[in-house]
Design an enzyme around this catalytic site. Structure first.
Site, PDB file in Angstrom:
ATOM      1  CB  CYS A 149      -0.965  -0.017   1.179  1.00 28.38           C
ATOM      2  SG  CYS A 149      -0.215  -0.524   2.743  1.00 28.38           S
TER       3      CYS A 149
HETATM    4  N1  LIG Z   1      -4.464  -4.282   4.766  1.00 28.76           N
HETATM    5  C1  LIG Z   1      -3.915  -3.575   3.791  1.00 28.76           C
HETATM    6  O1  LIG Z   1      -4.122  -2.341   3.670  1.00 28.76           O
HETATM    7  C2  LIG Z   1      -2.997  -4.239   2.774  1.00 28.76           C
HETATM    8  C3  LIG Z   1      -2.596  -3.500   1.671  1.00 28.76           C
HETATM    9  C4  LIG Z   1      -1.754  -4.102   0.715  1.00 28.76           C
HETATM   10  C5  LIG Z   1      -1.340  -5.404   0.901  1.00 28.76           C
HETATM   11  N2  LIG Z   1      -1.740  -6.097   2.004  1.00 28.76           N
HETATM   12  C6  LIG Z   1      -1.269  -7.487   2.149  1.00 28.76           C
HETATM   13  O2  LIG Z   1      -2.355  -8.327   1.803  1.00 28.76           O
HETATM   14  C7  LIG Z   1      -2.313  -9.539   2.576  1.00 28.76           C
HETATM   15  C8  LIG Z   1      -3.632  -9.702   3.333  1.00 28.76           C
HETATM   16  O3  LIG Z   1      -3.783  -8.563   4.185  1.00 28.76           O
HETATM   17  P1  LIG Z   1      -5.056  -8.344   5.104  1.00 28.76           P
HETATM   18  O4  LIG Z   1      -4.880  -7.007   5.717  1.00 28.76           O
HETATM   19  O5  LIG Z   1      -6.323  -8.634   4.350  1.00 28.76           O
HETATM   20  O6  LIG Z   1      -4.805  -9.518   6.208  1.00 28.76           O
HETATM   21  P2  LIG Z   1      -5.780 -10.108   7.310  1.00 28.76           P
HETATM   22  O7  LIG Z   1      -6.910  -9.115   7.514  1.00 28.76           O
HETATM   23  O8  LIG Z   1      -4.939 -10.454   8.465  1.00 28.76           O
HETATM   24  O9  LIG Z   1      -6.369 -11.452   6.612  1.00 28.76           O
HETATM   25  C9  LIG Z   1      -5.569 -12.555   6.337  1.00 28.76           C
HETATM   26  C10 LIG Z   1      -6.427 -13.643   5.653  1.00 28.76           C
HETATM   27  O10 LIG Z   1      -5.580 -14.734   5.293  1.00 28.76           O
HETATM   28  C11 LIG Z   1      -6.120 -15.970   5.801  1.00 28.76           C
HETATM   29  N3  LIG Z   1      -4.957 -16.794   6.162  1.00 28.76           N
HETATM   30  C12 LIG Z   1      -4.048 -16.549   7.144  1.00 28.76           C
HETATM   31  N4  LIG Z   1      -3.078 -17.498   7.136  1.00 28.76           N
HETATM   32  C13 LIG Z   1      -3.379 -18.348   6.121  1.00 28.76           C
HETATM   33  C14 LIG Z   1      -2.765 -19.533   5.608  1.00 28.76           C
HETATM   34  N5  LIG Z   1      -1.631 -20.023   6.134  1.00 28.76           N
HETATM   35  N6  LIG Z   1      -3.345 -20.161   4.559  1.00 28.76           N
HETATM   36  C15 LIG Z   1      -4.483 -19.693   4.002  1.00 28.76           C
HETATM   37  N7  LIG Z   1      -5.124 -18.579   4.455  1.00 28.76           N
HETATM   38  C16 LIG Z   1      -4.570 -17.911   5.504  1.00 28.76           C
HETATM   39  C17 LIG Z   1      -7.000 -15.561   6.976  1.00 28.76           C
HETATM   40  O11 LIG Z   1      -8.099 -16.452   7.139  1.00 28.76           O
HETATM   41  P3  LIG Z   1      -7.992 -17.848   7.909  1.00 28.76           P
HETATM   42  O12 LIG Z   1      -6.941 -17.673   8.990  1.00 28.76           O
HETATM   43  O13 LIG Z   1      -9.362 -18.126   8.443  1.00 28.76           O
HETATM   44  O14 LIG Z   1      -7.599 -18.861   6.867  1.00 28.76           O
HETATM   45  C18 LIG Z   1      -7.530 -14.206   6.517  1.00 28.76           C
HETATM   46  O15 LIG Z   1      -8.685 -14.384   5.714  1.00 28.76           O
HETATM   47  C19 LIG Z   1      -1.108  -9.389   3.524  1.00 28.76           C
HETATM   48  O16 LIG Z   1      -0.002 -10.055   2.989  1.00 28.76           O
HETATM   49  C20 LIG Z   1      -0.863  -7.884   3.566  1.00 28.76           C
HETATM   50  O17 LIG Z   1       0.468  -7.547   3.834  1.00 28.76           O
HETATM   51  C21 LIG Z   1      -2.566  -5.561   2.934  1.00 28.76           C
END
Ligand SMILES: NC(=O)c1ccc[n+]([C@@H]2O[C@H](COP(=O)([O-])OP(=O)(O)OC[C@H]3O[C@@H](n4cnc5c(N)ncnc54)[C@H](OP(=O)(O)O)[C@@H]3O)[C@@H](O)[C@H]2O)c1
Length: 347
Positions: A149
């Site tokens: 981001c």
């Molecule tokens: N938030 C932002 O603004 C943003 C911006 C750009 C990029 N990102 C990147 O995008 C990714 C997701 O971010 P987020 O903020 O949406 O994270 P989050 O809110 O913590 O969600 C993570 C998701 O991944 C799943 N998960 C976790 N471990 C897993 C595994 N080993 N295998 C399969 N599923 C798994 C979780 O569900 P379950 O545990 O139920 O499976 C959950 O649905 C991250 O890498 C982050 O750095 C985030």
């Protein structure tokens, strides 16, 4: 219709993908995973999606990911690289929102993310998913590493300055002073994002080194074709969505007569999601909330030698899910703006 799967559908970027893709005219949502919420209807977890998404979450093992045309990984670092090979072999395109396929040097990746890279050969093939810089490569890609981001705001904010054949600013001393809302940390429970910790407070973090620094430096050097030096200071602000990046660059004596406003307008003239605002503007995060727009304002205080670039984006849309949908549209030869025409939500 393009069949889409999402791994990690219960996080903030996962639900944002669902919101955007549910309204996309050429997408059929096919699989959505959660290990913890297996069997739960999506709309029971996210009431905003009631009437729009009829799927239930299933574990990644049960989800029919290989039947999809494209799978988004909205998961922590390390998950996509463990599954990408199998999906690509099945003819499925992969778009990773995490950092697995962003940093080309595996030693740098391993230093900042503390894990070995399990598929360096795929890393070589992966395309960095910043359409305004890499559109042609994205068109033919099977595997996309989406930018972070903060890196999206920094790279698009500095790009017009660095993309010229000659240096216009002191490229060894670029400064990015960036602020993010709390959703940037994801939906997992952590003390620093509790209401009583994050609200009514404002702080810097990661000053001595943040994971988005090597990625941004790599991207800026690719744009410039030269080495650059960047100081990046992120801050956490008490809002839910949004990034505001204030970028500083010192104008070189030989570039003093440059019309920087015209340079930015010209650079982004054909970009559907980048708005170069009129001179003197102060873009606000709420002017892009829930949309894929990134707005930029170019300032030169007192007509001096310091250039100040203001950039705003929604971290969950142009900083993550929206950029992913933009890449998907390009990869499948669709209108790049399909499913991304939302007007920002204000107030
Ligand atoms: N938030 C932002 O603004 C943003 C911006 C750009 C990029 N990102 C990147 O995008 C990714 C997701 O971010 P987020 O903020 O949406 O994270 P989050 O809110 O913590 O969600 C993570 C998701 O991944 C799943 N998960 C976790 N471990 C897993 C595994 N080993 N295998 C399969 N599923 C798994 C979780 O569900 P379950 O545990 O139920 O499976 C959950 O649905 C991250 O890498 C982050 O750095 C985030």
């Amino acid at each position: 219709m393009i069949k889409v799967g999402i791994v990690g559908g219960t996080g903030y970027t996962g639900v944002e993908l669902l919101r955007l893709l549910a309204a996309h005219p050429q997408v059929q949502l096919t699989a959505i995973t959660s290990r913890k919420e297996d069997g739960m209807p999506v709309a029971d977890m996210f009431p905003s999606l009631r009437g729009y998404v009829s799927l239930a979450f299933s574990t990644p093992e049960k989800a029919k990911l290989t039947e999809c045309d494209v799978v988004f990984f909205a998961t922590p670092h390390g998950v996509a690289m463990a599954q990408a090979r199998e999906l690509l072999a099945a003819g499925v395109k992969v778009i990773d929102l995490a950092a697995d396929f962003r940093i080309k040097d595996t030693a740098v990746f391993e230093k900042w993310y503390g894990m070995p890279h399990s598929c360096p050969d795929l890393l070589d093939e992966a395309v960095y998913g910043l359409p305004e810089v890499n559109r042609e490569a994205i068109r033919n890609a099977r595997l996309i590493g989406l930018p972070g981001c903060y890196p999206t705001s920094m790279q698009l904010g500095f790009a017009p300055l660095l993309a010229q054949g000659k240096a216009l600013v002191n490229e060894s001393a670029l400064i990015a002073d960036c602020k993010s809302g709390v959703s940037g940390a994801g939906r997992k429970a952590e003390v620093h994002t509790l209401l009583a910790e994050a609200s009514d407070n404002f702080k810097a973090y990661g000053v001595k080194g943040h994971r988005h620094l090597p990625e941004t430096t790599q991207g800026l050097q690719a744009i410039a074709g030269r080495k650059i030096g960047l100081t990046f200071v992120p801050h956490l602000v008490p809002m839910i969505r949004g990034i505001h990046s204030t970028l500083y660059a010192t104008i070189l004596p030989e570039a003093r007569n440059t019309d920087f406003q015209a340079l930015y307008e010209q650079h982004f003239r054909n970009e559907p999601f980048v708005d170069v605002m009129p001179p003197g503007s102060h873009p606000e995060t709420r002017s892009v909330r829930a949309s894929n727009k990134l707005r930029i304002a170019v300032h030169r205080p007192e007509g001096g030698d310091l250039l100040v670039i203001l950039v705003v984006e929604d971290n969950l849309v142009k900083g993550a899910a929206g950029q992913g949908v933009q890449c998907m549209n390009i990869m499948f030869g669709l209108d790049e703006t399909a499913g991304l025409k939302q007007v920002p939500v204000l107030p």
